[in-house]
Design a protein around this motif. Structure first.
Motif, mmCIF file in Angstrom:
data_model
loop_
_atom_site.group_PDB
_atom_site.id
_atom_site.type_symbol
_atom_site.label_atom_id
_atom_site.label_comp_id
_atom_site.label_asym_id
_atom_site.label_seq_id
_atom_site.Cartn_x
_atom_site.Cartn_y
_atom_site.Cartn_z
ATOM 1 N N HIS A 53 15.639 15.425 7.009
ATOM 2 C CA HIS A 53 16.456 16.549 7.452
ATOM 3 C C HIS A 53 16.394 16.601 8.976
ATOM 4 O O HIS A 53 15.302 16.667 9.555
ATOM 5 N N PHE A 113 17.347 18.190 12.743
ATOM 6 C CA PHE A 113 17.580 19.449 13.441
ATOM 7 C C PHE A 113 17.708 19.176 14.931
ATOM 8 O O PHE A 113 17.256 18.141 15.427
ATOM 9 N N ALA A 146 22.358 26.681 11.455
ATOM 10 C CA ALA A 146 21.612 26.222 10.275
ATOM 11 C C ALA A 146 20.692 25.047 10.584
ATOM 12 O O ALA A 146 19.603 24.940 10.020
ATOM 13 N N ASP A 147 21.096 24.158 11.472
ATOM 14 C CA ASP A 147 20.300 22.976 11.796
ATOM 15 C C ASP A 147 19.709 23.062 13.202
ATOM 16 O O ASP A 147 19.495 22.049 13.862
ATOM 17 N N ASP A 160 11.519 31.119 9.147
ATOM 18 C CA ASP A 160 10.451 30.371 8.504
ATOM 19 C C ASP A 160 9.618 29.838 9.658
ATOM 20 O O ASP A 160 10.146 29.178 10.567
ATOM 21 N N ASP A 182 10.334 33.299 5.326
ATOM 22 C CA ASP A 182 11.067 34.581 5.333
ATOM 23 C C ASP A 182 10.305 35.699 6.033
ATOM 24 O O ASP A 182 10.131 36.788 5.484
ATOM 25 N N LEU A 194 12.491 27.889 12.029
ATOM 26 C CA LEU A 194 13.830 27.670 11.479
ATOM 27 C C LEU A 194 14.329 28.990 10.917
ATOM 28 O O LEU A 194 13.543 29.925 10.709
ATOM 29 N N ASN A 195 15.611 29.061 10.616
ATOM 30 C CA ASN A 195 16.150 30.243 9.955
ATOM 31 C C ASN A 195 15.420 30.485 8.643
ATOM 32 O O ASN A 195 15.090 29.530 7.926
ATOM 33 N N ARG A 212 15.508 28.407 5.103
ATOM 34 C CA ARG A 212 15.976 27.032 5.318
ATOM 35 C C ARG A 212 14.981 26.020 4.736
ATOM 36 O O ARG A 212 15.384 25.004 4.166
ATOM 37 N N SER A 213 13.697 26.287 4.868
ATOM 38 C CA SER A 213 12.683 25.374 4.323
ATOM 39 C C SER A 213 12.843 25.239 2.815
ATOM 40 O O SER A 213 12.862 24.118 2.291
ATOM 41 N N GLU A 222 15.465 25.980 1.004
ATOM 42 C CA GLU A 222 16.780 25.403 0.719
ATOM 43 C C GLU A 222 16.757 23.881 0.789
ATOM 44 O O GLU A 222 17.397 23.199 -0.016
ATOM 45 N N LEU A 223 16.003 23.328 1.741
ATOM 46 C CA LEU A 223 15.948 21.878 1.943
ATOM 47 C C LEU A 223 14.771 21.216 1.239
ATOM 48 O O LEU A 223 14.618 20.000 1.295
#
Length: 167
Positions: free
Chosen positions: A61, A63, A86-87, A112, A128, A149-150, A153-154, A156-157
Protein backbone atom coordinates in the motif's frame (compact mmCIF):
# COMPACT_ATOMS: atom_id res chain seq x y z
CA UNK A 1 1.21 46.97 -48.99
CA UNK A 2 2.70 46.94 -45.50
CA UNK A 3 5.07 49.74 -44.62
CA UNK A 4 8.37 49.28 -42.77
CA UNK A 5 6.82 50.50 -39.51
CA UNK A 6 4.01 47.92 -39.71
CA UNK A 7 6.42 45.15 -40.71
CA UNK A 8 8.49 45.80 -37.59
CA UNK A 9 5.38 45.93 -35.37
CA UNK A 10 4.00 42.69 -36.81
CA UNK A 11 7.42 41.08 -36.49
CA UNK A 12 7.75 42.20 -32.85
CA UNK A 13 4.20 41.05 -32.06
CA UNK A 14 4.86 37.68 -33.69
CA UNK A 15 8.14 37.28 -31.81
CA UNK A 16 6.42 38.18 -28.53
CA UNK A 17 3.64 35.65 -29.20
CA UNK A 18 6.17 32.99 -30.12
CA UNK A 19 8.25 33.71 -27.02
CA UNK A 20 5.15 33.61 -24.84
CA UNK A 21 4.10 30.28 -26.31
CA UNK A 22 7.59 28.87 -26.02
CA UNK A 23 7.97 30.05 -22.43
CA UNK A 24 4.60 28.64 -21.45
CA UNK A 25 5.28 25.32 -23.12
CA UNK A 26 8.73 25.09 -21.52
CA UNK A 27 7.31 26.15 -18.18
CA UNK A 28 4.56 23.53 -18.35
CA UNK A 29 7.02 20.84 -19.41
CA UNK A 30 9.26 21.66 -16.47
CA UNK A 31 6.56 22.06 -13.81
CA UNK A 32 4.23 19.18 -14.69
CA UNK A 33 6.48 16.49 -13.17
CA UNK A 34 7.20 18.71 -10.17
CA UNK A 35 3.48 19.08 -9.48
CA UNK A 36 2.91 15.34 -9.86
CA UNK A 37 5.79 14.56 -7.48
CA UNK A 38 5.46 17.61 -5.25
CA UNK A 39 8.19 17.56 -2.63
CA UNK A 40 6.47 20.06 -0.30
CA UNK A 41 2.96 19.91 1.15
CA UNK A 42 1.00 23.04 0.17
CA UNK A 43 -0.57 23.50 3.61
CA UNK A 44 2.16 22.48 6.07
CA UNK A 45 5.24 23.27 4.00
CA UNK A 46 6.71 19.93 5.09
CA UNK A 47 8.62 17.63 2.77
CA UNK A 48 6.39 14.97 1.15
CA UNK A 49 7.87 11.55 0.45
CA UNK A 50 6.62 8.15 -0.70
CA UNK A 51 5.96 5.51 1.96
CA UNK A 52 5.00 1.86 1.47
CA UNK A 53 3.37 -0.54 3.89
CA UNK A 54 3.82 -4.20 2.98
CA UNK A 55 1.42 -6.52 4.78
CA UNK A 56 2.49 -9.93 6.03
CA UNK A 57 0.42 -11.33 3.15
CA UNK A 58 2.59 -9.44 0.64
CA UNK A 59 0.15 -6.66 -0.32
CA UNK A 60 1.77 -3.25 -0.83
CA UNK A 61 0.00 0.00 0.00
CA UNK A 62 1.57 3.27 -1.17
CA UNK A 63 1.15 6.63 0.53
CA UNK A 64 2.51 10.16 0.14
CA UNK A 65 3.41 11.36 3.61
CA UNK A 66 4.57 14.60 5.13
CA UNK A 67 7.75 14.31 7.18
CA UNK A 68 7.59 15.90 10.63
CA UNK A 69 11.35 15.79 11.21
CA UNK A 70 12.03 18.46 13.82
CA UNK A 71 10.73 18.63 17.39
CA UNK A 72 8.61 21.66 16.45
CA UNK A 73 7.12 19.89 13.41
CA UNK A 74 6.41 16.81 15.50
CA UNK A 75 4.76 18.85 18.23
CA UNK A 76 2.38 20.46 15.70
CA UNK A 77 1.76 17.30 13.68
CA UNK A 78 -1.67 17.36 12.04
CA UNK A 79 -3.17 19.85 14.52
CA UNK A 80 -5.85 22.13 13.07
CA UNK A 81 -6.01 20.23 9.74
CA UNK A 82 -9.55 19.62 8.55
CA UNK A 83 -8.89 17.04 5.83
CA UNK A 84 -6.32 14.61 4.52
CA UNK A 85 -6.40 12.50 1.36
CA UNK A 86 -7.02 8.74 1.54
CA UNK A 87 -3.42 7.93 0.56
CA UNK A 88 -1.80 10.74 2.53
CA UNK A 89 -0.36 10.76 6.02
CA UNK A 90 2.38 12.09 8.25
CA UNK A 91 5.51 10.27 9.44
CA UNK A 92 7.32 11.20 12.65
CA UNK A 93 10.83 9.68 12.49
CA UNK A 94 12.68 9.69 15.82
CA UNK A 95 16.40 10.38 16.10
CA UNK A 96 16.54 7.81 18.92
CA UNK A 97 14.05 4.91 19.22
CA UNK A 98 11.88 5.20 22.33
CA UNK A 99 8.57 4.41 23.93
CA UNK A 100 6.22 6.81 22.16
CA UNK A 101 3.10 8.57 23.32
CA UNK A 102 0.75 10.73 21.21
CA UNK A 103 -2.44 12.64 21.86
CA UNK A 104 -5.07 14.34 19.70
CA UNK A 105 -5.00 17.82 21.24
CA UNK A 106 -6.19 20.35 18.61
CA UNK A 107 -6.38 17.56 16.03
CA UNK A 108 -9.64 17.89 14.12
CA UNK A 109 -9.63 14.70 12.05
CA UNK A 110 -9.71 11.21 13.58
CA UNK A 111 -6.54 9.23 12.92
CA UNK A 112 -4.97 5.80 13.03
CA UNK A 113 -1.69 6.23 14.90
CA UNK A 114 0.75 3.54 13.81
CA UNK A 115 3.80 2.89 15.98
CA UNK A 116 6.77 1.55 13.98
CA UNK A 117 9.67 -0.30 15.57
CA UNK A 118 13.31 0.51 14.80
CA UNK A 119 13.30 -2.46 12.38
CA UNK A 120 10.47 -0.88 10.30
CA UNK A 121 7.80 -3.32 11.49
CA UNK A 122 4.53 -2.05 12.95
CA UNK A 123 4.53 -2.52 16.72
CA UNK A 124 0.91 -1.53 17.35
CA UNK A 125 -1.89 0.66 15.99
CA UNK A 126 -4.07 3.06 17.97
CA UNK A 127 -7.04 2.93 15.61
CA UNK A 128 -9.79 5.54 15.24
CA UNK A 129 -8.43 8.02 17.76
CA UNK A 130 -10.81 10.67 19.07
CA UNK A 131 -10.36 14.24 17.79
CA UNK A 132 -9.31 16.78 20.45
CA UNK A 133 -8.67 14.05 23.04
CA UNK A 134 -5.84 14.67 25.49
CA UNK A 135 -5.71 10.98 26.42
CA UNK A 136 -2.34 9.49 25.53
CA UNK A 137 -2.08 6.62 23.09
CA UNK A 138 1.15 4.70 23.48
CA UNK A 139 3.44 2.28 21.73
CA UNK A 140 3.58 -1.16 23.31
CA UNK A 141 7.31 -1.39 22.53
CA UNK A 142 10.19 0.82 21.38
CA UNK A 143 9.26 2.93 18.32
CA UNK A 144 11.61 4.36 15.72
CA UNK A 145 8.81 6.31 14.06
CA UNK A 146 5.08 6.95 14.10
CA UNK A 147 2.80 7.08 11.07
CA UNK A 148 -0.56 8.86 11.10
CA UNK A 149 -3.25 7.94 8.56
CA UNK A 150 -6.94 8.73 8.33
CA UNK A 151 -8.95 6.81 10.92
CA UNK A 152 -10.08 3.43 9.65
CA UNK A 153 -7.58 3.34 6.79
CA UNK A 154 -5.44 0.66 8.47
CA UNK A 155 -8.42 -1.68 8.92
CA UNK A 156 -9.68 -0.91 5.41
CA UNK A 157 -6.33 -1.95 3.90
CA UNK A 158 -5.63 -4.83 6.28
CA UNK A 159 -2.61 -3.09 7.81
CA UNK A 160 -1.67 -4.68 11.14
CA UNK A 161 1.09 -5.18 13.70
CA UNK A 162 4.02 -7.00 12.11
CA UNK A 163 3.63 -5.35 8.70
CA UNK A 164 6.69 -3.59 7.21
CA UNK A 165 6.85 0.18 6.66
CA UNK A 166 9.45 1.71 4.33
CA UNK A 167 10.08 5.34 3.46
Amino acid sequence: MITGKWTRMIGLAGAAMLAACSTQAASEAQTAPVLAESAVHPESGLEVIPLTVTTQGGEEHSFRVEVAATAQEQQRGLMFRTAMGADEGMIFPFTQPRMASFWMRNTVIPLDIIFIGPDGRIVNIAADTTPYSEESVRSVDIAGAVLELNAGRSAELGIAAGDMVEW
